[in-house]
Design an enzyme around this catalytic site. Structure first.
Site, PDB file in Angstrom:
ATOM      1  N   SER A   1     -12.173   4.409  11.710  1.00 47.61           N
ATOM      2  CA  SER A   1     -11.560   4.240  10.405  1.00 47.61           C
ATOM      3  C   SER A   1     -12.554   4.572   9.295  1.00 47.61           C
ATOM      4  CB  SER A   1     -11.003   2.820  10.272  1.00 47.61           C
ATOM      5  OG  SER A   1     -10.248   2.673   9.109  1.00 47.61           O
TER       6      SER A   1
ATOM      7  N   ASP B   1      -9.149   7.858   8.650  1.00 51.01           N
ATOM      8  CA  ASP B   1      -8.066   7.941   9.637  1.00 51.01           C
ATOM      9  C   ASP B   1      -6.696   7.750   8.998  1.00 51.01           C
ATOM     10  OD1 ASP B   1      -8.285   5.172   9.223  1.00 51.01           O
ATOM     11  OD2 ASP B   1      -7.682   4.697  11.271  1.00 51.01           O
TER      12      ASP B   1
ATOM     13  N   ASP C   1      -5.104   5.383   7.415  1.00 55.29           N
ATOM     14  CA  ASP C   1      -4.254   4.193   7.461  1.00 55.29           C
ATOM     15  C   ASP C   1      -4.384   3.359   6.188  1.00 55.29           C
ATOM     16  OD1 ASP C   1      -6.756   3.107   7.972  1.00 55.29           O
ATOM     17  OD2 ASP C   1      -6.142   1.984   9.761  1.00 55.29           O
ATOM     18  N   ARG C   2      -5.313   3.717   5.304  1.00 54.78           N
ATOM     19  CA  ARG C   2      -5.470   3.009   4.036  1.00 54.78           C
ATOM     20  C   ARG C   2      -5.279   3.976   2.876  1.00 54.78           C
ATOM     21  NH1 ARG C   2      -9.734  -1.781   4.897  1.00 54.78           N
ATOM     22  NH2 ARG C   2      -9.778  -1.823   7.168  1.00 54.78           N
TER      23      ARG C   2
END
Length: 562
Positions: free
Chosen positions: A149, A304, A306-307
């Protein structure tokens, strides 16, 4: 030299199928480097909150091929013992753009194929939300994403989702860890070599299915009618989100401006010291680009994807919105749009996120559920409450994670970017900007100060220092903060009667303050940090800077300041 340590190192070298990694550890043995050996070999990389995550290097306390191989065999054994039809349902696999991620992912596929599992995999670097989506769409027995991440460039990780497409929660994490511990040396774990023949590739069809799912979601449907062309600056932070975000935004008619210097996936992260959009300096290139084109917003994903980080222009320059601000904006926006169309709407937030979400939920007769930190807990609540008739609208945690609608049961920076872009152009059509909406929220739900401070502690004593600071938080005098009185201390390390499954015991101490505010102290679940959170409703005349003052004072009181 500690003979037990030496024997452990030699055993790892003998069992490591990666000869380069084995040679690095053998060199430490030959040099008699006891301190380095202790750092690499004395413990095992813990399987916990996000699966595995740590620095890449040789030995059981680092991320490497041997650790990945043993983890995958342990996961396979766990699935065979607990999930009906696990082999046939298979496992979804993906990986990010870090230097070792593809090699590690091929090892994951190899071990799973040798164990008889069907494998559905992205064969090029991909965003974590796409793998989580594939797991749910295909009803796989599990999913694995090789990613660290937003961690530093030297790190990598191994993230596991369960058969519901949700990050694993207890007792699965403990059972998987036990299964991994029972696996022998990695060199003895069966694989199918370097080839990936037999893998079912998740390619264009998988991406199209994801786009269709979030486009059709009744909660996050795209704007209705025409909207103005507003420049939107997008950066994937050298990660894998650029392509998916650009594709969705352009399909919705948005004007996307790339941050060219950060667009291509590059796990070395050459333009940032730390690939986390929360970190100082991480958005400098994006801000320069946005200033040049007169952008209405900056949308920045972590590596990655996801945020999501959001920044807006003001007279004083670019303002980066906090995760609490963005989460509350999303909640108000989505609950306003769905109106009375949804029965029993549900919103959720982590315990360290702002309590202001509760006020927003109450205004729309929605349920607000509070969980432990992490989307595994947010979606455990979402999944179990769905069985009781509650309809998931959104969930968030202050660390820039948002899950909007239920297509992906995890934080999804791609969908969040698309929804924020839609909101920005809707506001532009009304002659308004995001700052205007933030002012509306302050007027309607009260002004809040939401601040996070963190102290990094690495090395052999780091973890002990962090836990000692958490323990110290239970012994602070009620008047020690000065500006607010600590009226009640809640130690979440102790069991709470009647707590739901998504709020079990955890190393967290909360100070409940006079005036309704909170200070929360906890160790990070993914990094060697102590985190301090201030969640403070402000009285008339009080400045938001009061939150920073309280955070700094808390760090001093805990005796862990730099």
């Amino acid at each position: 030299m500690d003979q037990e340590l030496l024997a452990r190192a030699r055993a790892w070298v003998a069992g490591d199928p990666d000869r380069d990694s084995a040679a690095q550890l053998q060199a430490m043995v030959d040099a008699g480097a006891e301190e380095a050996l202790r750092d690499h070999v004395a413990g095992d990389l813990a399987f916990g909150t996000a699966g595995l995550r740590g620095a890449v290097g040789p030995g059981p306390d680092r991320m490497n091929r041997a650790v990945v191989i043993r983890a995958t065999r342990g996961l396979a054994d766990h699935l065979l013992a607990t999930v009906d039809g696990a082999r046939e349902r298979g496992v979804a696999v993906g990986f990010d753009a870090r230097p070792d991620s593809e090699r590690f992912a091929h090892d994951v596929m190899s071990v799973l194929l040798a164990a008889g599992f069907t494998v559905h995999a992205h064969l090029t670097p991909t965003a974590t939300p796409l793998v989580a989506f594939a797991a749910r769409r295909l009803s796989t027995a599990a999913a694995v994403v090789v990613t660290a991440s937003h961690n530093p460039p030297a790190d990598n990780g191994y993230k596991v989702y369960d058969q519901h497409g949700v990050q694993i929660t207890p007792p699965d994490d403990r059972l998987i860890a036990e299964a991994i511990a029972a696996v022998g040396p990695a060199v003895d774990v069966p694989g199918v070599g370097d080839g990936i023949e037999g893998v079912h590739e998740l390619g264009e069809e998988a991406m199209a299915a994801y786009v269709a799912a979030i486009t059709a979601d009744e909660v996050v449907a795209a704007p209705r009618g025409d909207h103005p062309s507003v420049p939107l600056v997008v950066t994937p932070m050298h990660g894998v989100g650029g392509g998916p975000v650009e594709r969705i935004l352009q399909a919705r008619g948005h004007h996307v401006v790339r941050v060219d210097g950060q667009w291509e996936p590059d796990g070395r992260f050459p333009t940032v010291d730390f690939p986390n959009p929360e970190e100082p300096g991480a958005l400098d290139l994006a801000e320069a680009t946005a200033t040049d084109v007169g952008a209405a917003v900056i949308l920045a994903n972590d590596p990655d994807a996801d945020r999501l980080a959001v920044a807006v222009p003001t007279a004083q320059g670019w303002r980066r919105l906090s995760g609490d601000e963005v989460g509350c904006v999303f909640a108000h926006h989505l609950l306003s749009r769905t109106g009375g169309d949804l029965e029993r709407p549900l919103v959720a937030s982590s315990i360290v996120s702002s309590a202001r979400l509760g006020r927003i939920a109450a205004a729309f007769d929605a349920r607000h559920e509070v969980t432990l930190t992490g989307f595994k807990w947010l979606w455990r609540a979402g999944r179990e409450l769905a069985d009781q008739g509650w309809h998931w609208v959104m969930g968030y945690e202050e660390a820039l994670g948002y899950s909007l609608g239920d297509a992906v049961r995890d934080k999804d920076g791609i969908n969040a970017a698309a929804t924020m872009a839609d909101l920005v152009v809707e506001l532009a059509a009304e002659g308004r900007v995001l700052v205007d909406l933030l002012a509306d929220l302050d007027e309607r739900y009260g002004r809040w100060a939401n601040v996070q401070a963190s102290v990094r502690r690495t090395g052999a004593t780091g973890a002990d220092e962090i836990l000692a600071a958490v323990d110290a938080a239970t012994r602070v005098d009620g008047d020690a903060l000065g500006m607010r009185t600590i009226e009640r201390v809640v130690d979440h390390r102790a069991p709470t009667p009647d707590a739901p499954a998504w709020r079990p015991t955890t190393p967290l101490v909360v100070w409940h303050l006079s005036g309704g505010g909170r200070v929360l102290v906890r160790p990070s679940g993914t990094e060697p940090k102590l985190k301090v959170y201030v969640d403070l409703p402000l009285d008339d005349g009080e400045e938001a800077g009061l939150g920073d003052v309280l955070a700094g004072r808390t760090v001093e009181l805990l005796g862990i300041g730099d």
